[in-house]
Scaffold this motif. Structure first.
Motif, short mmCIF file in Angstrom:
data_model
loop_
_atom_site.label_atom_id
_atom_site.label_comp_id
_atom_site.label_asym_id
_atom_site.label_seq_id
_atom_site.Cartn_x
_atom_site.Cartn_y
_atom_site.Cartn_z
N SER A 20 37.27 35.98 45.18
CA SER A 20 36.21 36.98 45.12
C SER A 20 34.89 36.32 45.49
CB SER A 20 36.15 37.60 43.73
OG SER A 20 35.21 38.66 43.68
N LEU A 21 33.83 37.11 45.52
CA LEU A 21 32.52 36.62 45.92
C LEU A 21 31.89 35.76 44.81
CD1 LEU A 21 31.13 39.91 47.51
CD2 LEU A 21 32.10 37.93 48.71
N SER A 22 31.09 34.79 45.20
CA SER A 22 30.44 33.92 44.22
C SER A 22 29.47 34.73 43.36
CB SER A 22 29.70 32.79 44.94
OG SER A 22 28.73 33.33 45.82
N PRO A 23 29.28 34.31 42.12
CA PRO A 23 28.48 35.11 41.17
C PRO A 23 26.98 35.05 41.44
CG PRO A 23 29.23 33.08 40.14
CD PRO A 23 29.90 33.14 41.48
N ASN A 24 26.32 36.16 41.12
CA ASN A 24 24.86 36.25 41.16
C ASN A 24 24.44 37.28 40.14
OD1 ASN A 24 22.14 36.66 41.67
ND2 ASN A 24 22.34 36.64 43.89
N GLY A 25 23.82 36.83 39.07
CA GLY A 25 23.50 37.72 37.97
C GLY A 25 22.12 38.33 38.01
N SER A 26 21.40 38.13 39.09
CA SER A 26 20.05 38.70 39.16
C SER A 26 20.10 40.17 39.58
CB SER A 26 19.20 37.91 40.16
OG SER A 26 19.71 38.05 41.47
N ILE A 27 19.09 40.92 39.16
CA ILE A 27 18.98 42.33 39.52
C ILE A 27 17.73 42.50 40.37
CG2 ILE A 27 18.74 44.69 38.66
CD1 ILE A 27 20.20 43.86 36.14
N GLN A 28 17.95 42.68 41.66
CA GLN A 28 16.83 42.81 42.61
C GLN A 28 16.44 44.28 42.76
OE1 GLN A 28 15.39 40.09 43.86
NE2 GLN A 28 16.88 38.76 42.83
N SER A 29 15.21 44.50 43.13
CA SER A 29 14.74 45.86 43.40
C SER A 29 15.55 46.46 44.55
CB SER A 29 13.26 45.84 43.77
OG SER A 29 12.81 47.12 44.14
N GLY A 30 16.03 47.67 44.35
CA GLY A 30 16.82 48.36 45.36
C GLY A 30 18.29 48.02 45.35
N SER A 31 18.70 47.12 44.46
CA SER A 31 20.12 46.75 44.36
C SER A 31 20.91 47.85 43.65
CB SER A 31 20.27 45.43 43.60
OG SER A 31 19.87 45.59 42.24
N THR A 32 22.23 47.70 43.71
CA THR A 32 23.11 48.65 43.00
C THR A 32 22.80 48.65 41.51
OG1 THR A 32 24.87 48.28 44.63
CG2 THR A 32 25.50 49.27 42.52
N MET A 33 22.58 47.49 40.94
CA MET A 33 22.31 47.40 39.51
C MET A 33 20.95 48.00 39.16
SD MET A 33 24.32 44.97 40.80
CE MET A 33 23.16 43.67 41.27
N ASP A 34 19.99 47.86 40.08
CA ASP A 34 18.67 48.46 39.88
C ASP A 34 18.78 49.98 39.80
OD1 ASP A 34 15.78 48.52 39.72
OD2 ASP A 34 15.78 49.14 41.82
N GLU A 35 19.60 50.55 40.69
CA GLU A 35 19.81 52.00 40.67
C GLU A 35 20.50 52.45 39.38
OE1 GLU A 35 18.66 54.19 42.90
OE2 GLU A 35 17.66 52.47 43.84
N ILE A 36 21.42 51.63 38.91
CA ILE A 36 22.10 51.95 37.65
C ILE A 36 21.11 51.91 36.49
CG2 ILE A 36 23.85 51.13 36.01
CD1 ILE A 36 25.48 50.19 38.47
N GLN A 37 20.23 50.91 36.50
CA GLN A 37 19.21 50.82 35.44
C GLN A 37 18.33 52.07 35.43
OE1 GLN A 37 17.05 47.13 36.08
NE2 GLN A 37 18.11 46.15 34.37
N LYS A 38 17.93 52.50 36.60
CA LYS A 38 17.06 53.68 36.69
C LYS A 38 17.78 54.94 36.18
CE LYS A 38 14.33 51.91 40.57
NZ LYS A 38 14.06 52.01 42.02
N ARG A 39 19.08 55.02 36.39
CA ARG A 39 19.87 56.16 35.90
C ARG A 39 19.94 56.15 34.38
NH1 ARG A 39 25.62 55.02 36.62
NH2 ARG A 39 25.36 55.28 38.85
N GLY A 40 20.07 54.96 33.80
CA GLY A 40 20.06 54.85 32.35
C GLY A 40 21.40 54.55 31.70
N TYR A 41 22.46 54.46 32.49
CA TYR A 41 23.77 54.12 31.93
C TYR A 41 24.69 53.61 33.04
CZ TYR A 41 25.16 58.63 33.92
OH TYR A 41 25.40 59.68 34.79
N LEU A 42 25.69 52.83 32.65
CA LEU A 42 26.74 52.35 33.54
C LEU A 42 27.92 53.31 33.46
CD1 LEU A 42 27.93 49.96 35.32
CD2 LEU A 42 28.88 49.10 33.15
N SER A 43 28.43 53.76 34.60
CA SER A 43 29.59 54.66 34.63
C SER A 43 30.85 53.85 34.93
CB SER A 43 29.39 55.73 35.72
OG SER A 43 30.52 56.57 35.82
#
Length: 319
Positions: free
Chosen positions: A65-88
């Motif tokens: 699998s891809l090497s790990p990266n735990g940062s959350i950048q602006s515009g990333s998938t995780m950033d969008e999830i944060q803005k939504r307010g929950y992980l699905s």
């Protein structure tokens, strides 16, 4: 004729009519019923041609699998999830020990549920900032492709075939397929089930592995693993065959069944992610790096240690 006489004549005629419908003196059965078979679970089917989910393609290394990266950048998938307010998260609600609904509290619990909560913890600082969506085995890939969920954590075996449609994290658990039968059965393993009905979930690697066994059993597919246990209890199948983790839950629930035989596959569980979300794959792999340091073992000891014996988290393999 008086009303009373008319009523008497009508009753007499009705009595003669009933008497003429059967043999003299024989009691009349107004609703004759023959033998009745127990109903099968919804969507249960004998699979002549098993498609999907299989592990026969060996053209790739499914553990990479891809090497790990735990940062959350602006515009990333995780950033969008944060803005939504929950992980699905797509999960199971019918597999005891891995993803099941607590009958007392109604809450989803199990090893896979704990892993999913760790991803939410990393994004929000809160393991409860998660919305679970119960899906069947057959719904796992479509749920990711359609954007219905962010990730799937559901005893999801990584295969080369599945990697054509979605992406996976590193392996977080290694299971193996075995056989579950009635406690009094003489079956010792998959090799004894040629020509016999064996149950597995639709679109699972287990179903395709059953179809590939020699001598070949008769694969029977259902929506959920709990349906397989019901069919075994009712004598509608000879056995259930899937990962030992899932079978351990069934044996825990029903003391009239037993697990037999050796593992005849290796099932590499990964977290499913939409193929285009490489940043989410790297983020999830960073979560699993942390989880291997302690939370993995705590969850395993809670749910699986007494049923499957000691185990440690599998080492990651990065591309």
């Amino acid at each position: 004729m008086t009303p009373t006489k008319r009523l008497g004549a009508a009753l007499s005629a009705f009595a003669l009519l009933i008497a003429g419908c059967g043999s003299p003196g024989a009691p009349i059965d107004p609703a004759p019923v023959g033998s009745v078979e127990r109903p099968q679970p919804a969507n249960a089917a004998v699979e002549n041609d098993v498609e999907g989910g299989g592990s026969t393609d060996t053209s790739c290394d499914p553990t990479a699998s891809l090497s790990p990266n735990g940062s959350i950048q602006s515009g990333s998938t995780m950033d969008e999830i944060q803005k939504r307010g929950y992980l699905s998260v797509g999960v199971d609600q019918n597999t005891f020990l891995f993803g099941f609904r607590n009958p007392t509290t109604g809450a989803l619990e199990g090893f896979d549920i704990d892993i999913a909560r760790e991803v939410a913890r990393e994004i929000f600082g809160d393991p409860n900032a998660v919305q679970f969506r119960a899906i069947t085995s057959a719904q796992r890939i479509p749920a990711l492709q359609n954007g219905d969920v962010d990730i799937v954590v559901r005893t999801f075996s990584i295969t080369c075939e599945r990697l054509e449609d979605i992406a996976f994290s590193t392996v977080y658990y290694v299971a193996g397929q075995k056989v579950l039968v009635d406690k009094h059965s003489t079956v010792k393993g998959i090799q004894d089930l040629g020509g016999k009905r064996v149950c597995a979930a639709k679109e699972s690697t287990s179903l395709k592995n059953i179809a590939a066994a020699d001598p070949k059993p008769v694969p029977v597919s259902v929506d959920d693993w709990s349906d397989c246990l019901v069919m075994l209890q009712q004598g509608q199948v000879e056995a259930v065959s899937t990962d030992d983790t899932i079978l351990a839950g069934m044996a825990e629930q029903d003391p009239t069944v037993k697990i037999v035989g050796e593992r005849f596959t290796d099932e590499l569980y990964g977290i499913g992610v939409p193929k285009e979300n490489e940043d989410m794959v790297r983020f999830v792999n960073a979560v699993l790096e942390r989880v291997r340091g302690g939370a993995w073992q705590q969850s395993y000891n809670r749910w699986l240690l007494d049923r499957l014996g000691p185990a440690s988290p599998p080492a990651p393999n990065y591309q």
